[in-house]
Motif scaffolding. Sequence first.
Motif, PDB file in Angstrom:
ATOM      1  N   SER A 201       5.247  94.629  27.346  1.00  0.00           N
ATOM      2  CA  SER A 201       5.985  95.405  28.348  1.00  0.00           C
ATOM      3  C   SER A 201       6.827  94.492  29.243  1.00  0.00           C
ATOM      4  CB  SER A 201       5.042  96.281  29.168  1.00  0.00           C
ATOM      5  OG  SER A 201       3.952  95.526  29.561  1.00  0.00           O
ATOM      6  N   SER A 202       6.334  93.281  29.542  1.00  0.00           N
ATOM      7  CA  SER A 202       7.128  92.386  30.408  1.00  0.00           C
ATOM      8  C   SER A 202       8.288  91.766  29.634  1.00  0.00           C
ATOM      9  CB  SER A 202       6.247  91.294  30.998  1.00  0.00           C
ATOM     10  OG  SER A 202       5.721  90.500  29.971  1.00  0.00           O
ATOM     11  N   PHE A 203       8.210  91.808  28.304  1.00  0.00           N
ATOM     12  CA  PHE A 203       9.252  91.181  27.485  1.00  0.00           C
ATOM     13  C   PHE A 203      10.601  91.869  27.690  1.00  0.00           C
ATOM     14  CE2 PHE A 203      11.035  89.078  23.803  1.00  0.00           C
ATOM     15  CZ  PHE A 203      10.348  87.889  23.819  1.00  0.00           C
ATOM     16  N   THR A 204      10.566  93.189  27.927  1.00  0.00           N
ATOM     17  CA  THR A 204      11.810  93.934  28.101  1.00  0.00           C
ATOM     18  C   THR A 204      12.594  93.386  29.287  1.00  0.00           C
ATOM     19  OG1 THR A 204      10.450  95.806  27.490  1.00  0.00           O
ATOM     20  CG2 THR A 204      12.705  96.301  28.103  1.00  0.00           C
ATOM     21  N   GLU A 205      11.912  93.196  30.416  1.00  0.00           N
ATOM     22  CA  GLU A 205      12.575  92.704  31.625  1.00  0.00           C
ATOM     23  C   GLU A 205      13.085  91.286  31.414  1.00  0.00           C
ATOM     24  OE1 GLU A 205      13.615  94.241  34.293  1.00  0.00           O
ATOM     25  OE2 GLU A 205      12.927  95.924  33.087  1.00  0.00           O
ATOM     26  N   HIS A 206      12.196  90.458  30.865  1.00  0.00           N
ATOM     27  CA  HIS A 206      12.499  89.052  30.623  1.00  0.00           C
ATOM     28  C   HIS A 206      13.744  88.948  29.736  1.00  0.00           C
ATOM     29  CE1 HIS A 206      11.781  84.875  29.643  1.00  0.00           C
ATOM     30  NE2 HIS A 206      11.907  85.190  28.382  1.00  0.00           N
ATOM     31  N   ASP A 207      13.729  89.798  28.713  1.00  0.00           N
ATOM     32  CA  ASP A 207      14.777  89.849  27.721  1.00  0.00           C
ATOM     33  C   ASP A 207      16.127  90.178  28.372  1.00  0.00           C
ATOM     34  OD1 ASP A 207      16.097  90.339  25.375  1.00  0.00           O
ATOM     35  OD2 ASP A 207      15.342  92.371  25.172  1.00  0.00           O
ATOM     36  N   LYS A 208      16.112  91.158  29.264  1.00  0.00           N
ATOM     37  CA  LYS A 208      17.364  91.595  29.904  1.00  0.00           C
ATOM     38  C   LYS A 208      17.947  90.493  30.786  1.00  0.00           C
ATOM     39  CE  LYS A 208      16.367  96.470  30.450  1.00  0.00           C
ATOM     40  NZ  LYS A 208      15.504  97.139  31.394  1.00  0.00           N
ATOM     41  N   GLY A 209      17.052  89.819  31.534  1.00  0.00           N
ATOM     42  CA  GLY A 209      17.513  88.887  32.554  1.00  0.00           C
ATOM     43  C   GLY A 209      18.131  87.606  32.041  1.00  0.00           C
ATOM     44  N   SER A 210      17.722  87.147  30.862  1.00  0.00           N
ATOM     45  CA  SER A 210      18.098  85.790  30.466  1.00  0.00           C
ATOM     46  C   SER A 210      19.508  85.675  29.889  1.00  0.00           C
ATOM     47  CB  SER A 210      17.095  85.255  29.443  1.00  0.00           C
ATOM     48  OG  SER A 210      17.291  85.893  28.209  1.00  0.00           O
ATOM     49  N   GLY A 211      20.030  86.734  29.308  1.00  0.00           N
ATOM     50  CA  GLY A 211      21.346  86.661  28.663  1.00  0.00           C
ATOM     51  C   GLY A 211      21.253  86.076  27.261  1.00  0.00           C
ATOM     52  N   TYR A 212      20.021  85.862  26.775  1.00  0.00           N
ATOM     53  CA  TYR A 212      19.841  85.234  25.456  1.00  0.00           C
ATOM     54  C   TYR A 212      20.497  86.049  24.334  1.00  0.00           C
ATOM     55  CZ  TYR A 212      17.644  83.789  21.135  1.00  0.00           C
ATOM     56  OH  TYR A 212      17.457  83.394  19.840  1.00  0.00           O
ATOM     57  N   ALA A 213      20.231  87.367  24.346  1.00  0.00           N
ATOM     58  CA  ALA A 213      20.746  88.201  23.242  1.00  0.00           C
ATOM     59  C   ALA A 213      22.281  88.185  23.214  1.00  0.00           C
ATOM     60  CB  ALA A 213      20.227  89.632  23.375  1.00  0.00           C
ATOM     61  N   ASP A 214      22.896  88.264  24.403  1.00  0.00           N
ATOM     62  CA  ASP A 214      24.369  88.252  24.444  1.00  0.00           C
ATOM     63  C   ASP A 214      24.893  86.940  23.865  1.00  0.00           C
ATOM     64  OD1 ASP A 214      24.341  90.677  25.640  1.00  0.00           O
ATOM     65  OD2 ASP A 214      24.655  89.927  27.678  1.00  0.00           O
ATOM     66  N   ALA A 215      24.243  85.849  24.238  1.00  0.00           N
ATOM     67  CA  ALA A 215      24.689  84.531  23.743  1.00  0.00           C
ATOM     68  C   ALA A 215      24.518  84.452  22.226  1.00  0.00           C
ATOM     69  CB  ALA A 215      23.894  83.425  24.434  1.00  0.00           C
TER      70      ALA A 215
ATOM     71  N   SER B  90      10.507  90.149  15.442  1.00  0.00           N
ATOM     72  CA  SER B  90      11.584  90.872  16.156  1.00  0.00           C
ATOM     73  C   SER B  90      11.228  91.205  17.592  1.00  0.00           C
ATOM     74  CB  SER B  90      11.859  92.193  15.434  1.00  0.00           C
ATOM     75  OG  SER B  90      10.691  93.018  15.513  1.00  0.00           O
ATOM     76  N   ALA B  91       9.943  91.244  17.909  1.00  0.00           N
ATOM     77  CA  ALA B  91       9.460  91.735  19.211  1.00  0.00           C
ATOM     78  C   ALA B  91      10.021  93.142  19.463  1.00  0.00           C
ATOM     79  CB  ALA B  91       9.791  90.753  20.332  1.00  0.00           C
ATOM     80  N   ILE B  92      10.502  93.373  20.676  1.00  0.00           N
ATOM     81  CA  ILE B  92      10.961  94.712  21.057  1.00  0.00           C
ATOM     82  C   ILE B  92      12.388  94.988  20.613  1.00  0.00           C
ATOM     83  CG2 ILE B  92       9.442  94.808  23.077  1.00  0.00           C
ATOM     84  CD1 ILE B  92      12.045  93.998  24.677  1.00  0.00           C
ATOM     85  N   GLY B  93      12.914  94.076  19.786  1.00  0.00           N
ATOM     86  CA  GLY B  93      14.277  94.286  19.283  1.00  0.00           C
ATOM     87  C   GLY B  93      15.339  93.584  20.102  1.00  0.00           C
ATOM     88  N   THR B  94      14.959  92.474  20.698  1.00  0.00           N
ATOM     89  CA  THR B  94      15.910  91.668  21.481  1.00  0.00           C
ATOM     90  C   THR B  94      17.231  91.526  20.729  1.00  0.00           C
ATOM     91  OG1 THR B  94      13.964  90.315  21.921  1.00  0.00           O
ATOM     92  CG2 THR B  94      16.065  89.501  22.797  1.00  0.00           C
ATOM     93  N   LEU B  95      17.136  91.215  19.443  1.00  0.00           N
ATOM     94  CA  LEU B  95      18.343  91.034  18.636  1.00  0.00           C
ATOM     95  C   LEU B  95      18.595  92.251  17.749  1.00  0.00           C
ATOM     96  CD1 LEU B  95      17.867  87.292  17.614  1.00  0.00           C
ATOM     97  CD2 LEU B  95      19.135  88.232  19.554  1.00  0.00           C
TER      98      LEU B  95
END
Length: 280
Positions: free
Chosen positions: A31-45, A63-68
Amino acid sequence: MPVTYSEKDQAPVWGEPPPWRTPEFWDQRASSFTEHDKGSGYADAFMKIIEMKSDWTVLDVGSAIGTLAIPLAGKAESITALDFSGKMLELLRQRCKDSGIDNIRTVHGRWEDDWNSLGIMRHDVVIASRSMPLGSARTAVAKLNEYARKRVYVVVAAGEGPRDGRIYAAIGRELNPPSHYGEINLLLAQQGLSAGNAFISYEDTSSYENHDQAFESLKRSIPEISAQEEEKLKSFLRQNLVRKDGRWKLYPVREIRWAVIWWDKEQNKKEVISSITAEI
Ligand SMILES: C[S@@+](CC[C@H](N)C(=O)[O-])C[C@H]1O[C@@H](n2cnc3c(N)ncnc32)[C@H](O)[C@@H]1O
């Protein structure tokens, strides 16, 4: 098929994952991965680096929660998202439902499983982003390569990676992150493959409601922490957590750096390299 198992390790042998790196560990973080994921900008990069075509299929390993997988869904034909955390996949399915995405299939399984028996066949592109098993990368890289038709992308820690060396130093341990970056590039070079390399860096976005939450969260990343080490960690947090914008953060804020490595399967079509690739 350029990347091969050597004769010695023809049968993939996976190191036993340490007890703290279990599906339950990742379930708790889901559940915390979603927030972490949004904040870092990793997926956009990452999306700026990856090349995708609308008729390509993608296998996303870990894949986790589908970051990519989620941002890729609109660019690829279909995605297979493999993860051993049931909770991560549950959240991924929910995100797909919420966004009307219908081209992501989730598969509950492990890196170490026989993927054919999980119904996973070759995909055009195979991605393993920040999910490499510990130990040598050789077997994992060969497996990814085997399941890719066109290209493989692997993302591994550059330097310390996601773990904070200061925490380890504070409790008297040495942080020895796996040296996958060098190992994979060497492995590909030995096979005569040219690999692409890019780096993604961002500030550590971790922040905590209070000292207790910081302690519980950071403790989870230290395998088999002793009572004495716990006290050292608490003392370190007392000295280094700083309150900003209503949250607690470790200062100075550190940079997390990832290396993206990719290679094409086509490039060495004519090379004569013995391969043990099974027909998939
Ligand atoms: C750090 S997350 C990375 C998620 C995503 N790929 C990204 O880059 O944001 C690692 C993911 O790999 C999964 N994972 C770790 N070890 C695994 C294994 N042996 N088999 C399958 N999945 C695994 C975890 O459950 C977790 O969802």
